[in-house]
Scaffold this motif. Sequence first.
Motif, PDB file in Angstrom:
ATOM      1  N   ASP A  59       0.831  -1.205   0.000  1.00 18.07           N
ATOM      2  CA  ASP A  59       0.000   0.000   0.000  1.00 18.07           C
ATOM      3  C   ASP A  59       0.867   1.258   0.000  1.00 18.07           C
ATOM      4  O   ASP A  59       1.786   1.384   0.815  1.00 18.07           O
ATOM      5  N   VAL A  60       0.526   2.187  -0.906  1.00 16.03           N
ATOM      6  CA  VAL A  60       1.300   3.419  -1.049  1.00 16.03           C
ATOM      7  C   VAL A  60       0.371   4.615  -0.896  1.00 16.03           C
ATOM      8  O   VAL A  60      -0.749   4.635  -1.411  1.00 16.03           O
ATOM      9  N   MET A  61       0.841   5.629  -0.149  1.00 17.55           N
ATOM     10  CA  MET A  61       0.128   6.892  -0.046  1.00 17.55           C
ATOM     11  C   MET A  61       1.139   8.017  -0.196  1.00 17.55           C
ATOM     12  O   MET A  61       2.140   8.049   0.532  1.00 17.55           O
ATOM     13  N   ASN A  62       0.883   8.892  -1.134  1.00 21.44           N
ATOM     14  CA  ASN A  62       1.803  10.006  -1.401  1.00 21.44           C
ATOM     15  C   ASN A  62       3.234   9.516  -1.623  1.00 21.44           C
ATOM     16  O   ASN A  62       4.204  10.112  -1.154  1.00 21.44           O
ATOM     17  N   GLY A  63       3.332   8.392  -2.326  1.00 14.33           N
ATOM     18  CA  GLY A  63       4.644   7.862  -2.668  1.00 14.33           C
ATOM     19  C   GLY A  63       5.342   7.113  -1.556  1.00 14.33           C
ATOM     20  O   GLY A  63       6.503   6.712  -1.712  1.00 14.33           O
ATOM     21  N   VAL A  64       4.663   6.896  -0.414  1.00  9.98           N
ATOM     22  CA  VAL A  64       5.283   6.233   0.737  1.00  9.98           C
ATOM     23  C   VAL A  64       4.575   4.914   1.015  1.00  9.98           C
ATOM     24  O   VAL A  64       3.340   4.838   0.997  1.00  9.98           O
ATOM     25  N   LEU A  65       5.371   3.862   1.277  1.00 11.57           N
ATOM     26  CA  LEU A  65       4.801   2.584   1.702  1.00 11.57           C
ATOM     27  C   LEU A  65       4.347   2.743   3.152  1.00 11.57           C
ATOM     28  O   LEU A  65       5.165   2.830   4.067  1.00 11.57           O
ATOM     29  N   ILE A  66       3.032   2.782   3.368  1.00  8.80           N
ATOM     30  CA  ILE A  66       2.505   3.216   4.669  1.00  8.80           C
ATOM     31  C   ILE A  66       2.390   2.092   5.690  1.00  8.80           C
ATOM     32  O   ILE A  66       2.224   2.365   6.893  1.00  8.80           O
ATOM     33  N   ASN A  67       2.495   0.837   5.259  1.00  8.65           N
ATOM     34  CA  ASN A  67       2.278  -0.269   6.200  1.00  8.65           C
ATOM     35  C   ASN A  67       3.557  -1.021   6.552  1.00  8.65           C
ATOM     36  O   ASN A  67       3.507  -2.109   7.131  1.00  8.65           O
ATOM     37  N   MET A  68       4.691  -0.441   6.213  1.00  3.66           N
ATOM     38  CA  MET A  68       5.971  -1.050   6.586  1.00  3.66           C
ATOM     39  C   MET A  68       6.286  -0.727   8.050  1.00  3.66           C
ATOM     40  O   MET A  68       5.823   0.256   8.610  1.00  3.66           O
ATOM     41  N   GLY A  69       7.102  -1.575   8.670  1.00  3.08           N
ATOM     42  CA  GLY A  69       7.607  -1.268  10.004  1.00  3.08           C
ATOM     43  C   GLY A  69       6.671  -1.682  11.123  1.00  3.08           C
ATOM     44  O   GLY A  69       5.790  -2.528  10.953  1.00  3.08           O
ATOM     45  N   ASN A  70       6.868  -1.028  12.294  1.00  2.00           N
ATOM     46  CA  ASN A  70       6.161  -1.417  13.514  1.00  2.00           C
ATOM     47  C   ASN A  70       5.119  -0.383  13.933  1.00  2.00           C
ATOM     48  O   ASN A  70       5.144   0.773  13.491  1.00  2.00           O
ATOM     49  N   THR A  71       4.233  -0.818  14.805  1.00  2.00           N
ATOM     50  CA  THR A  71       3.217   0.066  15.374  1.00  2.00           C
ATOM     51  C   THR A  71       3.854   1.020  16.386  1.00  2.00           C
ATOM     52  O   THR A  71       4.962   0.796  16.880  1.00  2.00           O
ATOM     53  N   ASN A  72       3.124   2.088  16.697  1.00  2.00           N
ATOM     54  CA  ASN A  72       3.568   3.059  17.706  1.00  2.00           C
ATOM     55  C   ASN A  72       2.441   3.235  18.731  1.00  2.00           C
ATOM     56  O   ASN A  72       1.532   4.051  18.541  1.00  2.00           O
ATOM     57  N   PRO A  73       2.494   2.470  19.831  1.00  2.00           N
ATOM     58  CA  PRO A  73       1.372   2.460  20.773  1.00  2.00           C
ATOM     59  C   PRO A  73       1.407   3.576  21.811  1.00  2.00           C
ATOM     60  O   PRO A  73       0.597   3.558  22.751  1.00  2.00           O
TER      61      PRO A  73
END
Length: 552
Positions: A404-418
Amino acid sequence: MAILTSDQFIPNKSEPEKFGRNAISQEIAGWSFHNSATSTLVSPINNLVEWSQIAQQSPNFSNYLSLLGINSQAQNYQPNYALKLGAGESITHNRFVVPDWGNLRFDVFAPTQSGTLNVKLETIDGLSKDVTINLAQNANFQIDAANRNNTEAIKNIYSDIENKIGFGRKGFETFQLKLNLTDSEIAEFRGKPAKLTLSLQGGDSVYIDNVFFKSDYLELGNPTEARWSTGNNTSQKNLLLEKPQYVVSYNADTKIANWVGWKVDKTWVTTPQPGESPNGLIDRPEFIADPDLLASGLFTYDGNIFTGLGMDRGHLLPNRDRLRHPKDELATYLTTNLIAQSMDNNRFFIPNFLEKDASAWSNIENRLVQRAAQQGQELYIFAGAVGNNLNAQKKTNVPELLDDVMNGVLINMGNTNPNNLSSKKIEIPKWTWKTIIAVEQPGADLTSSNIEAFAYMTPNTAEQDWNNVSSDGIASPLNVFSQFLNNNRGNITNATAWRNPDTWRVTLPELTNILNERNRARNYEFNFDFLSSLPENIQNALKTQGRYSPPS
């Protein structure tokens, strides 16, 4: 029309005479002129109208009965009567004792836009609570890109439409006289003799049915015996919040629901045809603080604190189970119906998905529940979450979501921030759970119907990275509860198996024991029992066999 017995109004589907018709007074049993009660109806029994007669006058109501699977020509048809009030008419119920819990709920069908319906509860000491339903105005609103994130605007909309007519132009819509009382008011109302008056001011006519205390979503039982009592520390962890669309046990300790309960039938999941209802939810709105919880004085929050979390704003009652009117769908966007949910435990991953292309949780909602409701069954459902994981975790391992990409950025990479949630001590569940009791058809007598029970627990985490899993697979996460399971679960070897609801199916006793162990570990003074109001033989069959069949 409902009649009062003991602590609640019980729906009656029998012949008119069973309402206690008196040949001299023409009264409806319970709704009469005794004990200082008053009524403008000369012959109240003549104001009882059979549902099929209403359908003859209203195509909308006829379609409503069709969705419920009700055929007045069928051999097994049982007549059902509603009370019709005309302009200026009123009726009062004899004295009864206000029960120790539960709001007063009542169903309204208002085919014409005119008048107001007032429902008033008055104790023998002259104390009263009332609610007025605006029959003249439809619950019209619009949430779109311009206001979807404006929580104050959404709160104003929610409040404005609460007592206006939504689905009630097509069939019966539930309203409530709320009894979210202070501790001092509880002593003044609960357990006290009172009378109830229904009156129509102006307008043409209105039909009223099923007037009783306590949500009908709790017909099988109140799973934790939740109560409204804000001054009681125990009740704050098991606080009852009743709504026309669902009912909640809220926990001020976890700051999420212990459970949410609701019913689903074909009327709830049938989307209005274009032009049949207002625009409503053009865009998905932000979740808002629950007004009932705001009234309690307990901590509340809006859904915008989830921004940046990297997890979904997850409905416990999904909005797709409340599609019959935008008003009902909007009611699912309260934060007492919200949890932080892993996208891998919530979404379908591609449009027009098959079961293998969606999370197990999504498959339960979209496949099992929706299919059963469309086939004419009635489902009693409870959903909740358990455990707490405030550590950062992988957002997703689903390839389609990672792309998934938004504004040229892969938005679902990495970890959550709780951090936003952990700083406010809002729990992030480790597991989600759901129970479903499926009955043959809406309104069926449970003792003479085939009933089936389902229960599920799904991990609220990212899927495995299946490219890095051996052919032997991984041990089932459910085995962490092995002491409560009848049998340990086998390994899970691929995404298809992980996304299959059957992988996560448990028995009602297994789920109940897991939830009650959580309560014991946290010293909560309540336990779960999902079937407490059912006859013991039906309870035993559903717990041991997962199904009940009436004696032939």
